[in-house]
Design an enzyme around this catalytic site. Sequence first.
Site, PDB file in Angstrom:
ATOM      1  N   GLY A  15     134.285  80.696  44.672  1.00 12.28           N
ATOM      2  CA  GLY A  15     132.860  80.743  44.834  1.00 12.28           C
ATOM      3  C   GLY A  15     132.253  81.861  45.693  1.00 12.28           C
ATOM      4  CG  ASP A  63     137.378  67.950  41.528  1.00 10.24           C
ATOM      5  OD1 ASP A  63     136.679  67.963  40.664  1.00 10.24           O
ATOM      6  OD2 ASP A  63     137.224  67.612  42.772  1.00 10.24           O
ATOM      7  CB  SER A 130     123.638  74.219  55.763  1.00  9.29           C
ATOM      8  OG  SER A 130     122.366  74.572  55.313  1.00  9.29           O
ATOM      9  CE1 TYR A 155     124.460  71.907  50.287  1.00 10.77           C
ATOM     10  CE2 TYR A 155     122.290  72.004  51.097  1.00 10.77           C
ATOM     11  CZ  TYR A 155     123.376  72.543  51.188  1.00 10.77           C
ATOM     12  OH  TYR A 155     124.095  73.727  51.718  1.00 10.77           O
ATOM     13  CE  LYS A 159     127.220  71.914  52.877  1.00  9.94           C
ATOM     14  NZ  LYS A 159     128.484  72.240  52.604  1.00  9.94           N
ATOM     15  CG  PHE A 184     120.495  80.266  59.963  1.00 12.19           C
ATOM     16  CD1 PHE A 184     121.660  79.641  60.830  1.00 12.19           C
ATOM     17  CD2 PHE A 184     119.214  79.679  60.149  1.00 12.19           C
ATOM     18  CE1 PHE A 184     121.366  78.724  61.554  1.00 12.19           C
ATOM     19  CE2 PHE A 184     119.045  78.906  61.360  1.00 12.19           C
ATOM     20  CZ  PHE A 184     120.193  78.325  62.011  1.00 12.19           C
ATOM     21  CG  ASN A 185     118.543  81.140  53.801  1.00 15.28           C
ATOM     22  OD1 ASN A 185     118.241  80.432  54.784  1.00 15.28           O
ATOM     23  ND2 ASN A 185     117.571  80.599  52.520  1.00 15.28           N
ATOM     24  CG  ASN A 205     119.944  79.452  46.516  1.00 14.08           C
ATOM     25  OD1 ASN A 205     120.844  79.055  45.811  1.00 14.08           O
ATOM     26  ND2 ASN A 205     119.469  78.818  47.202  1.00 14.08           N
ATOM     27  N   GLY A 303     109.988  69.853  49.578  1.00 13.53           N
ATOM     28  CA  GLY A 303     111.358  69.822  50.149  1.00 13.53           C
ATOM     29  C   GLY A 303     111.438  71.182  51.055  1.00 13.53           C
TER      30      GLY A 303
HETATM   31  C1  UD1 Z   1     118.538  76.082  50.576  1.00 14.07           C
HETATM   32  C2  UD1 Z   1     119.243  74.869  51.525  1.00 14.07           C
HETATM   33  C3  UD1 Z   1     120.250  75.337  52.302  1.00 14.07           C
HETATM   34  C4  UD1 Z   1     121.310  75.944  51.289  1.00 14.07           C
HETATM   35  C5  UD1 Z   1     120.859  76.800  50.513  1.00 14.07           C
HETATM   36  C6  UD1 Z   1     121.780  77.290  49.580  1.00 14.07           C
HETATM   37  C7  UD1 Z   1     117.640  73.391  52.681  1.00 14.07           C
HETATM   38  C8  UD1 Z   1     116.589  73.108  53.439  1.00 14.07           C
HETATM   39  N1  UD1 Z   1     117.954  74.533  52.528  1.00 14.07           N
HETATM   40  O1  UD1 Z   1     118.112  77.112  51.305  1.00 14.07           O
HETATM   41  O2  UD1 Z   1     120.859  74.214  53.331  1.00 14.07           O
HETATM   42  O3  UD1 Z   1     122.501  76.037  52.054  1.00 14.07           O
HETATM   43  O4  UD1 Z   1     119.321  76.467  49.760  1.00 14.07           O
HETATM   44  O5  UD1 Z   1     121.818  76.524  48.299  1.00 14.07           O
HETATM   45  O6  UD1 Z   1     118.061  72.366  52.167  1.00 14.07           O
HETATM   46  N2  UD1 Z   1     111.976  80.965  47.045  1.00 14.07           N
HETATM   47  C9  UD1 Z   1     110.890  81.277  46.459  1.00 14.07           C
HETATM   48  N3  UD1 Z   1     110.958  81.538  44.783  1.00 14.07           N
HETATM   49  C10 UD1 Z   1     112.428  81.416  44.428  1.00 14.07           C
HETATM   50  C11 UD1 Z   1     113.378  80.653  45.420  1.00 14.07           C
HETATM   51  C12 UD1 Z   1     113.190  80.610  46.543  1.00 14.07           C
HETATM   52  O7  UD1 Z   1     109.705  81.653  46.862  1.00 14.07           O
HETATM   53  O8  UD1 Z   1     112.286  81.455  43.260  1.00 14.07           O
HETATM   54  C13 UD1 Z   1     111.672  80.827  48.701  1.00 14.07           C
HETATM   55  C14 UD1 Z   1     112.030  79.304  49.154  1.00 14.07           C
HETATM   56  O9  UD1 Z   1     110.784  78.499  48.889  1.00 14.07           O
HETATM   57  C15 UD1 Z   1     112.335  79.430  50.430  1.00 14.07           C
HETATM   58  C16 UD1 Z   1     113.052  80.710  50.503  1.00 14.07           C
HETATM   59  O10 UD1 Z   1     112.750  81.439  49.303  1.00 14.07           O
HETATM   60  O11 UD1 Z   1     111.187  79.801  51.236  1.00 14.07           O
HETATM   61  C17 UD1 Z   1     114.551  80.600  50.435  1.00 14.07           C
HETATM   62  O12 UD1 Z   1     114.956  79.718  49.290  1.00 14.07           O
HETATM   63  P1  UD1 Z   1     116.296  79.532  48.974  1.00 14.07           P
HETATM   64  O13 UD1 Z   1     117.175  80.797  48.607  1.00 14.07           O
HETATM   65  O14 UD1 Z   1     116.391  78.558  47.714  1.00 14.07           O
HETATM   66  O15 UD1 Z   1     117.352  78.958  50.201  1.00 14.07           O
HETATM   67  P2  UD1 Z   1     116.686  77.685  51.122  1.00 14.07           P
HETATM   68  O16 UD1 Z   1     115.908  76.630  50.431  1.00 14.07           O
HETATM   69  O17 UD1 Z   1     116.136  78.224  52.402  1.00 14.07           O
END
Ligand code: UD1
Length: 347
Positions: A15, A63, A130, A155, A159, A184-185, A205, A303
């Site tokens: 992954g 798995d 996370s 999810y 965690k 974090f991200n 994401n 969310g």
């Molecule tokens: C989420 C999870 C985190 C997980 C990660 C990976 C929560 C609160 N967070 O992170 O635990 O490890 O996913 O799967 O559960 N955004 C846009 N447009 C898009 C996509 C995203 O504006 O098309 C924004 C989102 O609104 C957010 C930021 O970008 O504010 C990051 O989003 P994302 O990459 O999905 O990660 P998280 O939601 O922060």
Amino acid sequence: MIMKKGLILVTGGTGYIGSHTVVELQNSGYEVVIVDNLSNSNRDVLDGIERITGQRPAFVEADCTDMGAMRELFETYKGISGIINFAASKAVGESVQKPILYYRNNLNTLMNLLDLMGEYNVKGIVFSSSCTVYGEPDENPVTEAAPIKVATSPYGNTKQICEEIITDVINSGAPFKSIILRYFNPVGAHPSAEIGELPNGIPQNLIPFLTQTAIGIRKELSVFGDDYNTPDGSCIRDFINVVDLAKAHVIAIERMLEDKSEEKIETFNLGTGIGLSVKELISAFERATGVKVPHKIVGRRVGDIEKVWANPEYANNVLGWKAEVSIEDTLRSAWAWQCRLRERGIM
Ligand code: UD1
């Protein structure tokens, strides 16, 4: 012949974060066996790892929820000294639709591993957690002492529960250690562009959606909300480079295998300490790569957390780990990876 430092089982090793960690483990002298069911990755990742490190990790397609297959793995690869557990389902939205799948995958994987660790004398396990465990934090930056909030998705709940399972098992006197890493991200790709993030279908994401938009696969990126209580109205995150993140896992493994700490269980935040808004991130990408990202503001995503970024001082001081790669280099690496996928005709 170079003496290897030990055999590490990396679950979910083909992954995104897993593959980058396998590279850093091999570069640090560890031997690796990967177990992955290829549900969200593919075998080609092994070629990428081999091209970077000159070494092909052992690979078992299985798995982790299948106890029989896992036992067979432990019998075949005698002397596993540490485990890094990446194998998990990770899409927040999907977890709301398919909660049982998430609880089954994520919890049973961990419980099988913990059971086998006792049986096969494995010294330690690193667990991928996370910042989602902090929910909407009361204060930023977030330290490890911040309260755990009620999970907003199955999810996120897996965690939290996994962290509790590990704590209970260690407290029951299990003969091994654990380090819980709260990411974090995670973003970016290996600087070689040999490995990177490759989501199935439409990316959920931000970064994969952004790079797919920049290269023309997607028409435009939707920014989910600009009416948040933040300086520019978009959400704020702490974007941590995936190679920096991978290196923290090697440090964590070493810490347990070499008994560098008396603690049987430790938890660390892994972030940069810098909060960047979604809009700032798009601008940073455009500046770093010179490529425009068509985007529009749409409504909030259900969310989503408004703002969350790490206080990484505990990891900085105790692990001697620090995020090093700049956001510009990180975004350039994500772009180089997207371009490589295009060259190869994959995307
Ligand atoms: C989420 C999870 C985190 C997980 C990660 C990976 C929560 C609160 N967070 O992170 O635990 O490890 O996913 O799967 O559960 N955004 C846009 N447009 C898009 C996509 C995203 O504006 O098309 C924004 C989102 O609104 C957010 C930021 O970008 O504010 C990051 O989003 P994302 O990459 O999905 O990660 P998280 O939601 O922060």
